[in-house]
Design a protein around this motif. Structure first.
Motif, PDB file in Angstrom:
ATOM      1  N   SER A   7      38.642 -33.384-100.530  1.00 22.95           N
ATOM      2  CA  SER A   7      39.646 -32.673-101.277  1.00 22.95           C
ATOM      3  C   SER A   7      39.920 -33.376-102.643  1.00 22.95           C
ATOM      4  O   SER A   7      39.781 -34.569-102.756  1.00 22.95           O
ATOM      5  CB  SER A   7      40.925 -32.629-100.465  1.00 22.95           C
ATOM      6  OG  SER A   7      40.693 -31.933 -99.283  1.00 22.95           O
ATOM      7  N   THR A   8      39.952 -32.954-103.407  1.00 25.67           N
ATOM      8  CA  THR A   8      40.410 -33.584-104.665  1.00 25.67           C
ATOM      9  C   THR A   8      41.869 -33.994-104.592  1.00 25.67           C
ATOM     10  O   THR A   8      42.586 -33.391-103.987  1.00 25.67           O
ATOM     11  CB  THR A   8      40.280 -32.624-105.821  1.00 25.67           C
ATOM     12  OG1 THR A   8      40.898 -31.407-105.584  1.00 25.67           O
ATOM     13  CG2 THR A   8      38.899 -32.664-106.313  1.00 25.67           C
ATOM     14  N   LYS A   9      43.020 -32.966-106.558  1.00 33.71           N
ATOM     15  CA  LYS A   9      43.869 -33.271-106.755  1.00 33.71           C
ATOM     16  C   LYS A   9      45.322 -31.882-107.312  1.00 33.71           C
ATOM     17  O   LYS A   9      44.502 -31.505-107.409  1.00 33.71           O
ATOM     18  CB  LYS A   9      43.442 -33.794-108.002  1.00 33.71           C
ATOM     19  CG  LYS A   9      43.109 -33.314-108.804  1.00 33.71           C
ATOM     20  CD  LYS A   9      42.300 -33.747-109.542  1.00 33.71           C
ATOM     21  CE  LYS A   9      41.655 -33.170-110.084  1.00 33.71           C
ATOM     22  NZ  LYS A   9      41.504 -32.590-110.757  1.00 33.71           N
ATOM     23  N   GLN A  27      59.711 -25.470-108.855  1.00 34.04           N
ATOM     24  CA  GLN A  27      58.424 -24.850-108.542  1.00 34.04           C
ATOM     25  C   GLN A  27      58.081 -23.757-109.548  1.00 34.04           C
ATOM     26  O   GLN A  27      56.944 -23.644-109.997  1.00 34.04           O
ATOM     27  CB  GLN A  27      58.464 -24.262-107.127  1.00 34.04           C
ATOM     28  CG  GLN A  27      57.134 -23.700-106.640  1.00 34.04           C
ATOM     29  CD  GLN A  27      56.083 -24.772-106.500  1.00 34.04           C
ATOM     30  OE1 GLN A  27      56.388 -25.910-106.195  1.00 34.04           O
ATOM     31  NE2 GLN A  27      54.836 -24.424-106.735  1.00 34.04           N
ATOM     32  N   GLN A  54      54.895 -23.621-112.033  1.00 37.96           N
ATOM     33  CA  GLN A  54      54.007 -22.457-112.037  1.00 37.96           C
ATOM     34  C   GLN A  54      53.880 -21.866-113.435  1.00 37.96           C
ATOM     35  O   GLN A  54      52.785 -21.534-113.900  1.00 37.96           O
ATOM     36  CB  GLN A  54      54.546 -21.404-111.067  1.00 37.96           C
ATOM     37  CG  GLN A  54      53.822 -20.071-111.126  1.00 37.96           C
ATOM     38  CD  GLN A  54      52.443 -20.149-110.526  1.00 37.96           C
ATOM     39  OE1 GLN A  54      52.297 -20.319-109.335  1.00 37.96           O
ATOM     40  NE2 GLN A  54      51.421 -20.014-111.353  1.00 37.96           N
ATOM     41  N   GLU A  96      51.768 -24.115-115.667  1.00 40.29           N
ATOM     42  CA  GLU A  96      50.340 -24.001-115.362  1.00 40.29           C
ATOM     43  C   GLU A  96      49.778 -22.676-115.868  1.00 40.29           C
ATOM     44  O   GLU A  96      48.659 -22.631-116.376  1.00 40.29           O
ATOM     45  CB  GLU A  96      50.112 -24.136-113.855  1.00 40.29           C
ATOM     46  CG  GLU A  96      50.388 -25.527-113.330  1.00 40.29           C
ATOM     47  CD  GLU A  96      50.082 -25.649-111.851  1.00 40.29           C
ATOM     48  OE1 GLU A  96      49.766 -24.600-111.242  1.00 40.29           O
ATOM     49  OE2 GLU A  96      50.162 -26.758-111.321  1.00 40.29           O
ATOM     50  N   HIS A 138      40.766 -25.498-102.873  1.00 41.91           N
ATOM     51  CA  HIS A 138      41.508 -25.825-104.102  1.00 41.91           C
ATOM     52  C   HIS A 138      43.029 -25.702-103.893  1.00 41.91           C
ATOM     53  O   HIS A 138      43.680 -24.839-104.510  1.00 41.91           O
ATOM     54  CB  HIS A 138      41.055 -24.915-105.241  1.00 41.91           C
ATOM     55  CG  HIS A 138      39.648 -25.152-105.671  1.00 41.91           C
ATOM     56  ND1 HIS A 138      39.239 -26.282-106.346  1.00 41.91           N
ATOM     57  CD2 HIS A 138      38.518 -24.412-105.484  1.00 41.91           C
ATOM     58  CE1 HIS A 138      37.944 -26.226-106.577  1.00 41.91           C
ATOM     59  NE2 HIS A 138      37.470 -25.116-106.047  1.00 41.91           N
ATOM     60  N   ASP A 154      45.294 -27.297-105.107  1.00 43.56           N
ATOM     61  CA  ASP A 154      46.034 -27.594-106.333  1.00 43.56           C
ATOM     62  C   ASP A 154      46.096 -26.399-107.284  1.00 43.56           C
ATOM     63  O   ASP A 154      46.744 -26.473-108.325  1.00 43.56           O
ATOM     64  CB  ASP A 154      45.375 -28.767-107.060  1.00 43.56           C
ATOM     65  CG  ASP A 154      43.903 -28.511-107.365  1.00 43.56           C
ATOM     66  OD1 ASP A 154      43.240 -27.844-106.545  1.00 43.56           O
ATOM     67  OD2 ASP A 154      43.423 -28.974-108.424  1.00 43.56           O
ATOM     68  N   MET A 155      45.447 -25.291-106.922  1.00 47.59           N
ATOM     69  CA  MET A 155      45.428 -24.111-107.784  1.00 47.59           C
ATOM     70  C   MET A 155      46.199 -22.962-107.139  1.00 47.59           C
ATOM     71  O   MET A 155      45.902 -22.586-106.002  1.00 47.59           O
ATOM     72  CB  MET A 155      43.976 -23.674-108.061  1.00 47.59           C
ATOM     73  CG  MET A 155      43.169 -24.680-108.847  1.00 47.59           C
ATOM     74  SD  MET A 155      41.461 -24.110-109.139  1.00 47.59           S
ATOM     75  CE  MET A 155      41.742 -22.610-110.100  1.00 47.59           C
ATOM     76  N   HIS A 156      47.153 -22.410-107.867  1.00 46.83           N
ATOM     77  CA  HIS A 156      47.951 -21.301-107.337  1.00 46.83           C
ATOM     78  C   HIS A 156      47.112 -20.042-107.149  1.00 46.83           C
ATOM     79  O   HIS A 156      47.517 -19.136-106.420  1.00 46.83           O
ATOM     80  CB  HIS A 156      49.139 -21.008-108.260  1.00 46.83           C
ATOM     81  CG  HIS A 156      50.194 -22.068-108.217  1.00 46.83           C
ATOM     82  ND1 HIS A 156      51.140 -22.137-107.227  1.00 46.83           N
ATOM     83  CD2 HIS A 156      50.433 -23.117-109.035  1.00 46.83           C
ATOM     84  CE1 HIS A 156      51.926 -23.176-107.432  1.00 46.83           C
ATOM     85  NE2 HIS A 156      51.526 -23.785-108.530  1.00 46.83           N
ATOM     86  N   SER A 182      45.818 -21.065-103.556  1.00 46.41           N
ATOM     87  CA  SER A 182      46.702 -21.647-102.547  1.00 46.41           C
ATOM     88  C   SER A 182      48.164 -21.316-102.833  1.00 46.41           C
ATOM     89  O   SER A 182      48.554 -21.136-103.984  1.00 46.41           O
ATOM     90  CB  SER A 182      46.508 -23.170-102.512  1.00 46.41           C
ATOM     91  OG  SER A 182      47.320 -23.773-101.539  1.00 46.41           O
ATOM     92  N   ASN A 208      36.717 -31.546-112.310  1.00 48.68           N
ATOM     93  CA  ASN A 208      37.816 -30.594-112.172  1.00 48.68           C
ATOM     94  C   ASN A 208      37.273 -29.174-112.298  1.00 48.68           C
ATOM     95  O   ASN A 208      36.163 -28.962-112.797  1.00 48.68           O
ATOM     96  CB  ASN A 208      38.935 -30.873-113.184  1.00 48.68           C
ATOM     97  CG  ASN A 208      38.519 -30.623-114.627  1.00 48.68           C
ATOM     98  OD1 ASN A 208      38.006 -29.566-114.967  1.00 48.68           O
ATOM     99  ND2 ASN A 208      38.730 -31.607-115.480  1.00 48.68           N
TER     100      ASN A 208
END
Length: 403
Positions: free
Chosen positions: A29-31, A70, A74, A77, A238, A240-242, A245, A378
């Motif tokens: 898993s990464t970050k 949050q 969001q 990002e 992933h 870390d990506m909306h 996830s 990345n």
């Protein structure tokens, strides 16, 4: 990448299903203040200060702060994504020139694949919104004749819809269809379109406890194990990506799309089925196609991704088959080729890895090759790397990263 006609994609691997290989692919898993009101020729009248509202309970206040934080993350990002994908102020003159050349090439009636590969290998500018179309051409999903695009896309998307209807159903529905096909449908049978069959209507050979090789129930329970693994891997894609996830409607919808693609792929390819890590190879394709600026293409991203995923894996499918590990087409042979390329292009690094430190290439090259470097960089950078990998006419079989 030399592509054959698409009809052979349906079952690249028709051999018996291989054993579980989940341990062969490594995953990482990464970050408010008082105010006054003054009326003409009258003394100022002080307004009654508002009664302060009682503070919210600590638990509610904490929840509101977490939600606000949050939402802020969001939004930031999303703004970063928008700036990265749409800003032209930071685009170099070279990228602008390459973007113009790519657009000019894509506007031709017949695409010159040699020129398209040359341009794409240098990287596809993000702001152009053309990576989706270029990747489909590089993978052989779109024909070189633009006049055939609409027909081919409509045919493939209808075919994928058929796969969903036929493959993602429970055995009771399959048995019911088989029964109805052999007899005239009565008014009573029309009333029961869905649901489970009564025990008396289940054929002996299709009983849920049947262990026969042709039993749809036996196959259903075998598929359940694969589906459970797919579900776990899709949820970890992933984080870390909306886009992939979270609890948002977009993330949930995208997860379901990835899940359907992998399940259908496993069912249509019993010789390979699903191997842990395929979700990481699938993710960049779906992300690029789902973010196509053309709304019609974006809506059909799931179908397009499925066929491009099949085309992509056809170039290195043998790396996922344990029985072929020691063959000339297996993963060990590919790792050896990569080591030779590294020695040819950077002998100093090769000597450091294999002679000085005696690092076995399998410890790092296996993941590079099977996951196409998706776990080493990345996500944004990996898309640019894929521009080059997919441009290779021989396919993304060996990766050598040079600084």
């Amino acid at each position: 990448m030399v592509k054959k006609s698409v009809p052979e994609w349906l079952n690249y691997w028709s051999s018996n299903p291989s054993p579980e290989m989940e341990d062969r692919v490594l995953r990482y898993s990464t970050k408010s203040s008082s105010t006054t009101t003054t009326i003409a020729n009258e003394s100022p009248i002080e307004e009654t200060p508002p009664i302060p509202e009682p503070p919210p309970p600590p638990q509610q206040k904490k929840q509101e702060e977490e939600e606000e934080e949050q939402n802020s993350i969001q939004q930031e990002e999303d703004n970063d994504d928008y700036r990265r994908n749409n800003s032209t102020s930071s685009v170099s003159a070279e990228e602008i020139s390459r973007q113009s050349q790519l657009l000019a090439e894509l506007s031709r009636k017949v695409i010159n694949m040699l020129e398209l590969r040359r341009l794409a290998s240098q990287g596809i500018p993000d702001g152009a919104g053309i990576r989706s179309t270029v990747w489909k051409l590089l993978l052989g999903y779109l024909p070189v004749d633009r006049g055939h695009w609409a027909i081919e896309l409509a045919k493939k998307r209808a075919q994928y819809k058929h796969f969903i209807e036929e493959l993602l159903v429970n055995p009771s529905e399959i048995t019911r269809k088989m029964e109805r096909s052999g007899r005239h449908e009565t008014d009573e049978s029309k009333l029961e379109e869905k649901g489970f069959l009564p025990r008396s209507e289940i054929p002996q050979g299709e009983h849920p406890l049947s262990l026969g090789k042709t039993s749809i129930w036996n196959q259903f329970f075998q598929d359940t194990e694969i589906i459970e693994q797919i579900d776990r891997d899709v949820m970890r894609t992933h984080p870390d990506m909306h886009f992939f996830s979270g609890d948002s409607a977009l993330a949930k919808s995208n997860q379901e799309a990835l899940r359907r693609i992998l399940i259908i792929f496993a069912k249509l390819n019993p010789g390979i089925r699903y191997v842990q890590g395929m979700n990481e190879v699938l993710a960049p394709l779906f992300y690029v196609f789902r973010n196509d600026p053309d709304e019609g293409n974006a809506v059909s991203a799931e179908a397009d991704t499925f066929f491009c995923f099949v085309e992509l894996l056809s170039g290195f499918r043998d790396h996922f088959c344990q029985q072929l590990d020691n063959s000339v087409v297996g993963i060990r042979s590919t790792i050896t080729k990569m080591s030779q390329l590294l020695k040819e292009h950077d002998e100093e690094l090769w000597r450091h890895l294999e002679i000085t430190t005696k690092v076995n290439p399998q410890f790092y090259a296996f993941r590079w090759i099977t996951l196409l470097l998706t776990q080493e960089f990345n996500f944004a950078d990996s898309l640019h790397i894929w521009d080059t990998l997919l441009s290779d006419p021989e396919g993304p079989q060996v990766c050598v990263v040079l600084s």
